[in-house]
Every structure is written in C-alpha cells, then in structure tokens.
Motif scaffolding. Structure first.
Motif, short mmCIF file in Angstrom:
data_model
loop_
_atom_site.label_atom_id
_atom_site.label_comp_id
_atom_site.label_asym_id
_atom_site.label_seq_id
_atom_site.Cartn_x
_atom_site.Cartn_y
_atom_site.Cartn_z
N LEU A 264 -32.15 -21.60 3.72
CA LEU A 264 -31.41 -22.85 3.75
C LEU A 264 -32.09 -23.85 2.81
O LEU A 264 -33.28 -24.14 2.96
CB LEU A 264 -31.38 -23.40 5.18
CG LEU A 264 -30.73 -24.76 5.39
CD1 LEU A 264 -29.25 -24.71 5.05
CD2 LEU A 264 -30.93 -25.20 6.83
N LEU A 265 -31.33 -24.34 1.84
CA LEU A 265 -31.88 -25.28 0.85
C LEU A 265 -31.55 -26.73 1.17
O LEU A 265 -32.36 -27.62 0.93
CB LEU A 265 -31.36 -24.95 -0.54
CG LEU A 265 -31.67 -23.57 -1.09
CD1 LEU A 265 -31.00 -23.37 -2.44
CD2 LEU A 265 -33.17 -23.36 -1.18
N GLY A 266 -30.35 -26.97 1.66
CA GLY A 266 -29.95 -28.35 1.92
C GLY A 266 -28.53 -28.41 2.45
O GLY A 266 -27.84 -27.39 2.55
N ALA A 267 -28.11 -29.64 2.76
CA ALA A 267 -26.76 -29.85 3.28
C ALA A 267 -26.32 -31.28 3.00
O ALA A 267 -27.15 -32.18 2.87
CB ALA A 267 -26.71 -29.58 4.78
N VAL A 268 -25.03 -31.45 2.90
CA VAL A 268 -24.44 -32.78 2.79
C VAL A 268 -23.28 -32.84 3.78
O VAL A 268 -22.60 -31.84 4.01
CB VAL A 268 -23.97 -33.09 1.34
CG1 VAL A 268 -22.86 -32.16 0.89
CG2 VAL A 268 -23.59 -34.55 1.18
N ALA A 269 -23.09 -34.00 4.37
CA ALA A 269 -21.99 -34.21 5.31
C ALA A 269 -21.30 -35.52 4.94
O ALA A 269 -21.97 -36.49 4.58
CB ALA A 269 -22.53 -34.28 6.74
N TRP A 270 -19.98 -35.51 5.02
CA TRP A 270 -19.25 -36.72 4.68
C TRP A 270 -18.01 -36.88 5.54
O TRP A 270 -17.49 -35.93 6.11
CB TRP A 270 -18.89 -36.75 3.19
CG TRP A 270 -17.80 -35.83 2.78
CD1 TRP A 270 -16.47 -36.12 2.68
CD2 TRP A 270 -17.92 -34.45 2.41
NE1 TRP A 270 -15.77 -35.01 2.28
CE2 TRP A 270 -16.65 -33.97 2.09
CE3 TRP A 270 -19.00 -33.58 2.31
CZ2 TRP A 270 -16.41 -32.66 1.69
CZ3 TRP A 270 -18.77 -32.28 1.91
CH2 TRP A 270 -17.50 -31.84 1.61
N ASP A 271 -17.56 -38.14 5.61
CA ASP A 271 -16.31 -38.50 6.28
C ASP A 271 -15.25 -38.75 5.22
O ASP A 271 -15.56 -39.28 4.14
CB ASP A 271 -16.49 -39.79 7.09
CG ASP A 271 -17.30 -39.58 8.35
OD1 ASP A 271 -16.91 -38.73 9.16
OD2 ASP A 271 -18.32 -40.28 8.51
N ASP A 272 -14.02 -38.42 5.54
CA ASP A 272 -12.89 -38.69 4.67
C ASP A 272 -12.02 -39.73 5.36
O ASP A 272 -11.44 -39.47 6.41
CB ASP A 272 -12.09 -37.40 4.42
CG ASP A 272 -10.98 -37.58 3.41
OD1 ASP A 272 -10.47 -38.71 3.24
OD2 ASP A 272 -10.62 -36.57 2.77
#
Length: 151
Positions: free
Chosen positions: A64-72
């Motif tokens: 696992l290198l990384g993650a991004v989370a977002w709202d629309d």
C-alpha cells in the motif's frame, strides 16, 4: 503503480488498512505541525467505514503506497484526505493521487486543505495548479491552509 477504488464500508480489510495508513501519514503531519490534535488521528474503524465519499488507493504490487478520498458536491469536489505511506514519500504517490482526483473532477473546482506548516503537502497541491485561498485556525492553535483548483 496500480489504483483501486475500495469501499471500506463493504470490506473491513480496507477499513483497517486505510485507518492504519491514515494514522501513519497524519502522524508525520502532526510532527510537522507540532501538535497531535489533528482530527484524522482520532478516527476509528467505524469513522472510516461510515464515511461515504470516493476512494482511490495506490499500490505497488501488494504494498500500500497511499490513498486519497474526496466528496462530490455536484458543482465541486473536496479532497477529504490525502495519505502517503511514510516509506513511499518522495516517489510521486501523492502527485499521482491528486491527478486522479483532477481527472474525476470533470473540470469542476476542487477544494483541499492541509496543515499550514506542511510544506510537502502544500507543494503537491501547488504543483498541480491549486492556489492558496486562506489560512484558518481550527481548532485553536492548529492552522490549516485551504487551497482550490479552479477546474
């Protein structure tokens, strides 16, 4: 780099690895800020599973290198969290994840925030065209920098 879009609410494995990643990544930010009261350090497995935004996770094989989370929000996106595993720092993971959100934006504005005293994170956003909007103190003693990508 391989990208997946997990649903932590549907799979406890993803909730666990994302929470572990979040704690590791935001512990570094807490050191940069000189304060460990930043909200992501207080999240639980329930918080990760209950959050209903979009996720993209970056992998190198099974690492696992990384993650991004977002709202629309329809007219704009908002990056809720951008996390890079400490061993993967300076390998372009954060940039690749931000590029994925920009691609998902369909030319809509994107808002983001990071610790004011976190130059690496601010630099990633600025590299991709985000501009600093303002600084805000939340909670008292902790300053964040708000940024916006015009779309």
């Amino acid at each position: 780099m391989l990208f997946t879009s997990p649903d932590p609410a549907a799979d406890p494995y993803y909730a666990r690895i994302l929470l572990d990643l979040q704690k590791a990544a935001y512990s570094i930010e807490a050191r940069l800020l000189g304060d460990d009261r930043i909200p992501p350090l207080n999240d639980t497995l329930v918080d990760i599973a209950a959050w209903r935004g979009h996720w993209i996770v970056a992998w190198d094989g099974v690492q696992l290198l990384g993650a991004v989370a977002w709202d629309d929000y329809g007219d704009r996106l908002e990056i809720d969290r951008l996390m890079v595993a400490p061993p993967a720092h300076r390998r372009g993971v954060g940039s690749a994840l931000v590029q994925r959100v920009i691609g998902a934006s369909e030319h809509r504005p994107i808002d983001a925030a990071t610790g004011r005293d976190n130059p690496p994170a601010i630099g990633i956003y600025e590299k991709h065209g985000f501009e600093v909007v303002d600084d805000e103190e939340v909670p008292p003693g902790i300053w964040i920098t708000r940024l916006r990508f015009a779309g």
